[in-house]
Scaffold this motif. Structure first.
Motif, PDB file in Angstrom:
ATOM      1  N   ASP A 128      -9.013  -4.024   4.656  1.00 35.84           N
ATOM      2  CA  ASP A 128      -8.439  -4.009   3.318  1.00 35.84           C
ATOM      3  C   ASP A 128      -7.444  -5.135   3.061  1.00 35.84           C
ATOM      4  OD1 ASP A 128      -9.699  -1.743   1.982  1.00 35.84           O
ATOM      5  OD2 ASP A 128      -8.755  -0.540   3.549  1.00 35.84           O
ATOM      6  N   VAL A 231      -2.799   9.807   2.177  1.00 43.05           N
ATOM      7  CA  VAL A 231      -4.214   9.572   1.852  1.00 43.05           C
ATOM      8  C   VAL A 231      -4.997   9.568   3.160  1.00 43.05           C
ATOM      9  CG1 VAL A 231      -3.803   8.279  -0.285  1.00 43.05           C
ATOM     10  CG2 VAL A 231      -3.861   7.052   1.888  1.00 43.05           C
ATOM     11  N   ALA A 287       6.590  -3.560  -4.257  1.00 45.31           N
ATOM     12  CA  ALA A 287       5.228  -3.226  -4.683  1.00 45.31           C
ATOM     13  C   ALA A 287       4.413  -4.499  -4.855  1.00 45.31           C
ATOM     14  CB  ALA A 287       5.267  -2.436  -5.990  1.00 45.31           C
ATOM     15  N   ARG A 288       5.020  -5.473  -5.532  1.00 43.82           N
ATOM     16  CA  ARG A 288       4.372  -6.762  -5.781  1.00 43.82           C
ATOM     17  C   ARG A 288       3.954  -7.416  -4.461  1.00 43.82           C
ATOM     18  NH1 ARG A 288       4.900 -10.327 -10.135  1.00 43.82           N
ATOM     19  NH2 ARG A 288       5.523  -8.445 -11.198  1.00 43.82           N
ATOM     20  N   ILE A 290       3.563  -6.033  -1.286  1.00 41.09           N
ATOM     21  CA  ILE A 290       2.602  -5.387  -0.382  1.00 41.09           C
ATOM     22  C   ILE A 290       1.219  -5.249  -1.017  1.00 41.09           C
ATOM     23  CG2 ILE A 290       4.408  -4.243   0.953  1.00 41.09           C
ATOM     24  CD1 ILE A 290       3.835  -1.656  -0.398  1.00 41.09           C
ATOM     25  N   ILE A 291       1.183  -5.159  -2.353  1.00 41.21           N
ATOM     26  CA  ILE A 291      -0.128  -5.078  -3.016  1.00 41.21           C
ATOM     27  C   ILE A 291      -0.882  -6.398  -2.853  1.00 41.21           C
ATOM     28  CG2 ILE A 291      -1.232  -4.987  -5.302  1.00 41.21           C
ATOM     29  CD1 ILE A 291       0.847  -2.846  -6.011  1.00 41.21           C
ATOM     30  N   PRO A 295      -4.457  -5.094  -1.457  1.00 38.92           N
ATOM     31  CA  PRO A 295      -4.566  -4.687  -2.869  1.00 38.92           C
ATOM     32  C   PRO A 295      -4.900  -3.211  -3.050  1.00 38.92           C
ATOM     33  CG  PRO A 295      -5.741  -6.751  -2.478  1.00 38.92           C
ATOM     34  CD  PRO A 295      -5.327  -6.253  -1.129  1.00 38.92           C
ATOM     35  N   ARG A 296      -5.499  -2.621  -2.047  1.00 38.84           N
ATOM     36  CA  ARG A 296      -5.875  -1.218  -2.179  1.00 38.84           C
ATOM     37  C   ARG A 296      -4.663  -0.297  -2.321  1.00 38.84           C
ATOM     38  NH1 ARG A 296     -10.123   1.867   1.858  1.00 38.84           N
ATOM     39  NH2 ARG A 296     -10.723   3.448   0.338  1.00 38.84           N
ATOM     40  N   LEU A 297      -3.499  -0.790  -1.942  1.00 35.91           N
ATOM     41  CA  LEU A 297      -2.282   0.025  -2.076  1.00 35.91           C
ATOM     42  C   LEU A 297      -1.956   0.323  -3.542  1.00 35.91           C
ATOM     43  CD1 LEU A 297       0.029  -1.771   0.523  1.00 35.91           C
ATOM     44  CD2 LEU A 297      -1.048   0.465   0.799  1.00 35.91           C
ATOM     45  N   ALA A 298      -2.481  -0.511  -4.445  1.00 31.99           N
ATOM     46  CA  ALA A 298      -2.087  -0.405  -5.864  1.00 31.99           C
ATOM     47  C   ALA A 298      -2.290   0.998  -6.427  1.00 31.99           C
ATOM     48  CB  ALA A 298      -2.861  -1.420  -6.702  1.00 31.99           C
ATOM     49  N   GLY A 299      -3.329   1.677  -5.972  1.00 32.93           N
ATOM     50  CA  GLY A 299      -3.630   2.979  -6.563  1.00 32.93           C
ATOM     51  C   GLY A 299      -3.005   4.148  -5.821  1.00 32.93           C
ATOM     52  N   ILE A 300      -2.304   3.872  -4.744  1.00 33.39           N
ATOM     53  CA  ILE A 300      -1.667   4.965  -3.991  1.00 33.39           C
ATOM     54  C   ILE A 300      -0.287   5.209  -4.585  1.00 33.39           C
ATOM     55  CG2 ILE A 300      -0.970   5.756  -1.696  1.00 33.39           C
ATOM     56  CD1 ILE A 300      -3.002   3.861  -0.505  1.00 33.39           C
ATOM     57  N   ARG A 301       0.053   6.470  -4.707  1.00 26.56           N
ATOM     58  CA  ARG A 301       1.288   6.796  -5.427  1.00 26.56           C
ATOM     59  C   ARG A 301       2.512   6.844  -4.523  1.00 26.56           C
ATOM     60  NH1 ARG A 301      -0.288  11.991  -8.500  1.00 26.56           N
ATOM     61  NH2 ARG A 301      -1.056  12.458  -6.422  1.00 26.56           N
ATOM     62  N   VAL A 302       3.573   6.259  -5.011  1.00 24.74           N
ATOM     63  CA  VAL A 302       4.841   6.268  -4.282  1.00 24.74           C
ATOM     64  C   VAL A 302       5.463   7.645  -4.412  1.00 24.74           C
ATOM     65  CG1 VAL A 302       7.118   5.221  -4.039  1.00 24.74           C
ATOM     66  CG2 VAL A 302       5.218   3.879  -4.943  1.00 24.74           C
TER      67      VAL A 302
ATOM     68  N   PRO B  97      -6.986  12.729  -0.138  1.00 20.59           N
ATOM     69  CA  PRO B  97      -7.865  11.872  -0.932  1.00 20.59           C
ATOM     70  C   PRO B  97      -8.107  10.536  -0.236  1.00 20.59           C
ATOM     71  CG  PRO B  97      -5.644  11.786  -1.800  1.00 20.59           C
ATOM     72  CD  PRO B  97      -5.623  12.794  -0.679  1.00 20.59           C
ATOM     73  N   SER B 102      -9.716  -1.066  -4.046  1.00 17.01           N
ATOM     74  CA  SER B 102      -8.884  -2.160  -4.563  1.00 17.01           C
ATOM     75  C   SER B 102      -9.234  -2.426  -6.017  1.00 17.01           C
ATOM     76  CB  SER B 102      -9.155  -3.437  -3.774  1.00 17.01           C
ATOM     77  OG  SER B 102      -8.954  -3.203  -2.411  1.00 17.01           O
ATOM     78  N   VAL B 675       4.165   8.021  -8.486  1.00 15.51           N
ATOM     79  CA  VAL B 675       3.600   7.026  -9.410  1.00 15.51           C
ATOM     80  C   VAL B 675       2.909   5.941  -8.579  1.00 15.51           C
ATOM     81  CG1 VAL B 675       4.203   5.258 -11.117  1.00 15.51           C
ATOM     82  CG2 VAL B 675       5.357   7.464 -11.156  1.00 15.51           C
ATOM     83  N   PRO B 676       1.724   5.482  -9.002  1.00 17.00           N
ATOM     84  CA  PRO B 676       1.016   4.474  -8.210  1.00 17.00           C
ATOM     85  C   PRO B 676       1.854   3.206  -7.997  1.00 17.00           C
ATOM     86  CG  PRO B 676      -0.427   5.358  -9.895  1.00 17.00           C
ATOM     87  CD  PRO B 676       0.944   5.920 -10.160  1.00 17.00           C
ATOM     88  N   GLY B 678       0.948   0.240  -7.894  1.00 13.10           N
ATOM     89  CA  GLY B 678       0.580  -0.850  -8.801  1.00 13.10           C
ATOM     90  C   GLY B 678       1.430  -0.870 -10.066  1.00 13.10           C
ATOM     91  N   ALA B 681       4.362  -2.868  -9.699  1.00 12.17           N
ATOM     92  CA  ALA B 681       4.094  -4.302  -9.619  1.00 12.17           C
ATOM     93  C   ALA B 681       3.692  -4.836 -10.996  1.00 12.17           C
ATOM     94  CB  ALA B 681       2.994  -4.566  -8.597  1.00 12.17           C
TER      95      ALA B 681
END
Lengths: 382, 686
Positions: A128, A231, A287-288, A290-291, A295-302, B97, B102, B675-676, B678, B681
């Motif tokens: 990834d 996840v 966030a900026r 590590i994404i 990039p797959r981290l973008a959809g994982i929630r903090v 999940p 990406s 919250v995601p 992304g 960012a």
């Protein structure tokens, strides 16, 4: 009642040290101003454990910690969520490629299991990773990660079984010295006679030093970390990106045993001081970064963020050993945010130091980490 | 399973569309949440927990917990907060999940920062009232709310409000008040409203992170923070406490009253405060059987008029009883309650088991005050109002909201006053139910109202609606029970009957037939349930059967908003006693069934599935720091951030006899919601 050793600080360093000291048959008391073990910086750590440092002392301690952690359930009966997923340092620019390649040579000369991987090979280790501009990186499969909380708590339980007494919610207000020798530790609640005081107070170590008139060169530096929702497993190693970015010197993240992704940055310039209140700066910054690496981290929630203190030293190396001028005053401080990954091995070493049972390999560690050193060099890879 | 009719609410649905659950095509309506759409099709198990496979479903229905996670188009979302969309593919979240793939393109943006005079968090009664006050002064205000509509919990409140009619819409239904306040907010030019925009954190650099419209992260720097975030429901520890079908009362009201879904068929309510009593009444209005209600104290703590309404409708109320267990495998199938002694210890042999599919927990509320406390800690001028300040009725929240709005204006340098009577009214409206007085003796007149309201509660609509001024409530303290003076001839208009929020007035009219007078009682179950000539059971104020009464007809007072008057022909002997009617004798409702197996042990942390015994063991070892419990067991590390288990852990500590001063509370940390990454960012949600 006189103790053999009073340990100040029930964190990543003090707790294992107390256990290993007690296992030598010593009478050990641990004092912490906080209400329970690991409530200082231990619980702020994200749990990376590596031997891939650039200083031989830290390499040895790191290797030994990994050895301890990999046998922890068998030897001690506690699961500390040790996962040998390795470390990957990524290079997206020629500068980092050069630094890392040079370092690999040095690290391999110390016998470390680390190699340079080109982009394709690295993508096989971490599918990834952002392939765009990836030049390659180092991979050290022997490194890993554990739960700092469970590790500290396991040592706490083990120490109690060895007869160590813990006193929480007590602040140390004085250390009594007679004829140059430590006599007793005075707290907000009592006086505890002892032969040896071990300062393992982490980011608060200078406050303890001042009680003896010793000015330790340890400067708390605040880092912020975060963790996501859990996840399904998708990421094995700890990923480190040492590219400087706006406001940060590097970033690193990994997926912990329970599925969450823990992440952190090193602020640049450093945020000095003991303030650990949350700021709005961290999340957008980290966030900026590590994404862009995964990039797959973008959809994982903090889920949560927090700040913790890195007790930094001028050269990036800890201060370990007897302090000149006060007999019976031992320190294991200035861990520079690496208390978890060095603590177990340090604990063993401190027990040997107190017992006078040094092993051949201890010499170089105690020399490099001596609290009485001159602090003139800088570690390449902190 | 959707409500097709409702006696109070208008059921009006736009054109439906289709979505998919596990590949099966189902119908949904625009504006429905995923949770409600699934409930409408009888789907109540939304997934399986990754640790022990426990069934997961709705718990808070308020975006606070994360029990209702489902996969929507491959991504985990809270079913209670996410609107279902045409073609959406929903799957249960079984286990962890997969991380979403990406993004096709990495488009990172800057995080917008804005400045406002006042940021109001929460668009319920308090927040809206505060925003109106600020708007009237032209103060630049941003109101953010996590839901898709303004109104907060008013949107669930189909009953008429207590309080003073002059000041706070007393006698008006909560849903109507929500609309009135929302349109007042919309009329304020200086007030901007962001819906579906949860506040995420208050930071030490005096900024507040907001997820704008669910899509974009914005940092707001307010001069003043006004926290009107309401309350969250307390939970209880008992075996089976996390089975789907065990909900907070508010969660149930959300599904039934907001989303018009029949969230269950047979209901048992735990807790006799106003929330539990009202929820039971709402369930009956939605055609849901209420098997019973239990309250651990010797008397219900809610208003007596609310309790009496249930008694009149034949709902058994078990005081000095608590819940022992919820039964069922994947879903609630029954409940066992038990009598308790004065120390709340169960009395063996008093267990009673009932078949039911839903258990409502209504054992109190706690302020959602995290943002307020953070703001204070970080030196941001802040006010809390409504339940975030102190748990009380929504009528009080309207007042404390107004007061907070004015106080914020004062801090900003505006020369406005907070009228002293506002403070006093707010205090009166916050007051708990008081003393129960004796009912007055009815007068010997041809026509007169009988007041079945004897408890001190802050309420006066009966006095304000009487056109002849014959009903009096002490205007200096509206908590005093009303009195009918009879100084002049009552016209028998029935307004007092129709507008009493407690349904606690009847009208007795001897004028037509002195032997069989006509008694009018209030009715909130629609006009079509009763036919003229039908025989019903007449009951007294506390539900005691009096005898058979004949329905003569239904009448409506102008403006009475869905409250009907049932005209009954009643023998004169008990005409003044009759306060309501019961349609049929509810024989089945209260009859216990054979005992059911006791399921697994109580769960304290539902996010991480930590059981009571694990935490008790730690407490018995001497652990007193909630953070240590968290470190060792993970209790409090889950998605809800300890919002649910904190109270339960404190309760266990209390039960184990630990003095409060020895306890260290959780360290609270951002974020308030997950919250995601992304979003932070600068990526926008699709």
């Amino acid at each position: 009642m006189t103790h053999d050793v009073v340990v100040i600080g029930a964190g990543s360093v003090g707790t294992p040290a107390a256990f290993y000291l007690a296992r030598e048959g010593l009478k050990v008391l641990v004092i912490d101003r906080l209400p329970s073990p690991g409530q200082g910086s231990n619980k702020a750590a994200i749990g990376g454990v590596r031997a891939t440092h650039s200083d031989p002392a830290k390499i040895r301690l790191g290797l030994r910690t990994i050895e301890i952690l990999s046998k922890f359930p068998e030897e001690f009966g506690y699961d500390v969520e040790w996962r040998p997923g390795g470390y990957v340092f990524v290079a997206y620019r020629p500068e980092e490629e050069k630094t890392l390649r040079e370092l690999v040579a040095l690290q391999r000369s110390f016998g470390l299991n680390i190699r340079w991987c080109d982009a394709d090979e690295l993508l096989r280790v971490v599918p990834d990773l952002n392939p765009q501009g990836l030049r390659g990186g180092t991979y050290s499969p022997g490194d890993g990660h554990c739960s700092p909380l469970l590790l500290c708590h396991a040592y706490y339980e083990l120490a109690k079984k060895e007869g160590v007494v813990f006193r929480f919610g007590e602040g140390v207000v004085g250390i009594e010295v007679r004829a140059g020798r430590v006599q007793a530790v005075r707290t907000t609640k009592g006086l505890y006679p002892t032969k040896v005081v071990l300062n393992a107070a982490g980011a608060w170590a200078t406050h303890v030093g001042k009680l003896l008139g010793v000015d330790h060169p340890v400067y708390p530096d605040c880092h912020e970390a975060g963790i996501t929702e859990p996840v399904a497993h998708f990421l094995d190693p700890m990923i480190v990106d040492i590219r400087p970015g706006p406001g940060s010197a590097n970033c690193y993240f990994h997926q912990v045993a329970t599925g969450q992704v823990a992440f952190c940055i090193t602020p640049e310039p450093p945020i000095l001081g003991e303030d650990r209140r949350e700021t709005s700066v961290f999340l957008p910054q980290v966030a900026r970064r590590i994404i862009q690496v995964v990039p797959r981290l973008a959809g994982i929630r903090v889920r949560r963020t927090w700040r913790g203190l890195y007790p930094m030293t001028p050269d990036g190396l800890p201060l370990v050993g007897w302090v000149e001028g006060v007999s019976g005053y031992l320190v294991a401080i200035g861990l520079c945010g690496q208390g978890v990954m060095l603590g177990p091995a340090l604990g063993e070493l401190l027990a040997r130091v107190v017992m006078g049972k040094r092993q051949p390999g201890d010499q170089i560690i105690l020399e490099n980490l001596s609290p009485n050193r001159s602090f003139q060099t800088q570690e390449v890879l902190r | 399973m959707r409500l097709e009719t409702h006696p109070i609410l208008e059921v009006k649905r736009p054109e439906p569309f289709t979505f998919f659950f596990q590949g099966q095509e189902l119908l949904a309506y625009p504006g429905e949440t995923i949770a409600s759409a699934l409930f409408a099709h009888g789907i109540r198990v939304f997934g399986r927990h990754h640790k022990d496979g426990a069934p997961q479903g709705i718990f808070c229905a308020n975006g606070q917990c994360a029990q209702c996670l489902v996969l929507a188009d491959g991504r985990p979302v809270k079913a209670c907060m996410t609107l279902v969309r045409p073609g959406m593919q929903i799957a249960p979240l079984d286990g962890l999940p997969q991380p979403p793939p990406s993004p096709a393109q990495l488009v990172l943006g800057e995080i917008e920062e804005i400045e406002v005079e006042v940021l109001v968090i929460g668009g319920g009664p308090a927040g809206m009232s505060a925003a109106v006050e600020l708007g009237k002064l032209g103060i630049k205000t941003l109101l953010v709310d996590d839901k898709h509509r303004l109104g907060g919990k008013l949107l669930l409140q189909t009953h008429r409000f207590f309080g003073s009619q002059e000041a706070v819409f007393a006698g008006t239904r909560g849903i109507v008040i929500a609309e009135k306040l929302a349109s007042e907010v919309r009329a304020q030019k200086s007030v901007e409203v962001w819906l579906n925009s949860p506040a995420l954190a208050v930071f030490s650099d005096k900024k507040v992170g907001v997820l704008k419209e669910g899509r974009r992260y914005v940092l707001v720097r307010p001069k003043i923070l006004l926290v009107a975030t309401g309350a969250r429901e307390r939970s209880l520890l008992f075996p089976g406490n996390t089975l789907p079908g065990v909900y907070g009362a508010g969660a149930f009201q959300t599904l039934v009253n907001r989303d018009l879904v029949r969230a269950g068929h047979r209901l048992f309510v735990v807790g006799g405060g106003n929330v539990g009593l009202i929820a039971a009444y709402h369930a009956l209005q939605a055609g849901i059987e209420v098997v019973g209600l239990c309250e651990a104290l010797p008397e219900c703590t809610g208003y007596k008029v609310h309790k009496d309404k249930l008694l009149r409708l034949g709902v058994p109320i078990y005081t000095s009883h608590t819940v022992l267990a919820a039964h069922g495998h994947d879903h609630v199938e029954g409940i066992t309650i038990v009598q308790v002694d004065e120390k709340f210890q169960p009395l063996p042999g008093t267990e009673k088991t009932f078949a039911c599919d839903t258990i409502l927990i209504a054992v109190g509320l706690d302020p959602v005050d995290e943002f307020y406390r953070k703001a204070r800690e970080f030196g941001i001028p802040a006010f809390a109002c409504g339940d975030a300040q102190e748990i009380a009725e929504a009528s009080a929240a309207i007042f404390t909201g107004r007061i907070a709005g004015r106080k914020a204006a004062q801090v900003l340098g505006y020369r406005v006053e907070v009228p002293a009577e506002w403070e006093r009214t707010a205090e009166i409206l916050k007051s708990k139910p008081g003393k129960v007085h004796a009912l007055p003796t009815p007068p010997a007149l041809p026509v007169f109202p009988v007041i079945h309201c004897a408890q001190e509660i802050p309420c006066d609509p009966c006095a304000s609606v009487c056109p002849l001024g014959l009903i009096q409530v002490d205007p200096t303290d509206i908590r005093k029970p009303p009195r009918f003076s009879g100084a002049r001839q009552c016209s028998g208009c029935g307004r007092c009957v129709a507008f009493c929020p407690g349904l606690a007035i009847s009208l007795v009219d001897f004028r037509r037939d002195p032997a069989n007078p006509t008694v009018s009682v209030p009715w909130e179950f629609g006009p079509d349930k009763l036919q003229p000539g039908e025989k019903v059971l007449g009951v007294d104020w506390e539900g005691k059967a009096l005898g058979e009464a004949e329905v003569q007809g239904m009448a409506q007072v102008p403006g009475a908003d869905h409250t009907w008057l049932v005209r009954l022909k009643v023998p004169r002997d008990w005409a003044v006693q009759v306060a309501g009617i019961r349609l049929r004798v509810r024989e089945k409702a209260g009859v216990p069934v054979a005992s059911l197996p006791i399921p697994e042990e109580a769960v304290v942390c539902r996010c991480e599935r930590v059981r009571a015994s694990e935490i008790r063991a730690l407490i018995r070892q001497g652990v007193r720091d909630l953070n240590e419990i968290k470190a060792v067991t993970r209790a409090g590390m889950g998605a809800c951030g300890g919002k649910t288990c904190r109270n339960l852990i404190l309760r266990l500590l209390r039960e184990e006899g630990v003095p409060p001063e020895e306890i260290t509370d959780f360290v609270t940390r951002p974020l308030f919601l997950e919250v995601p990454l992304g979003i932070f960012a600068g990526m926008e949600e699709p």
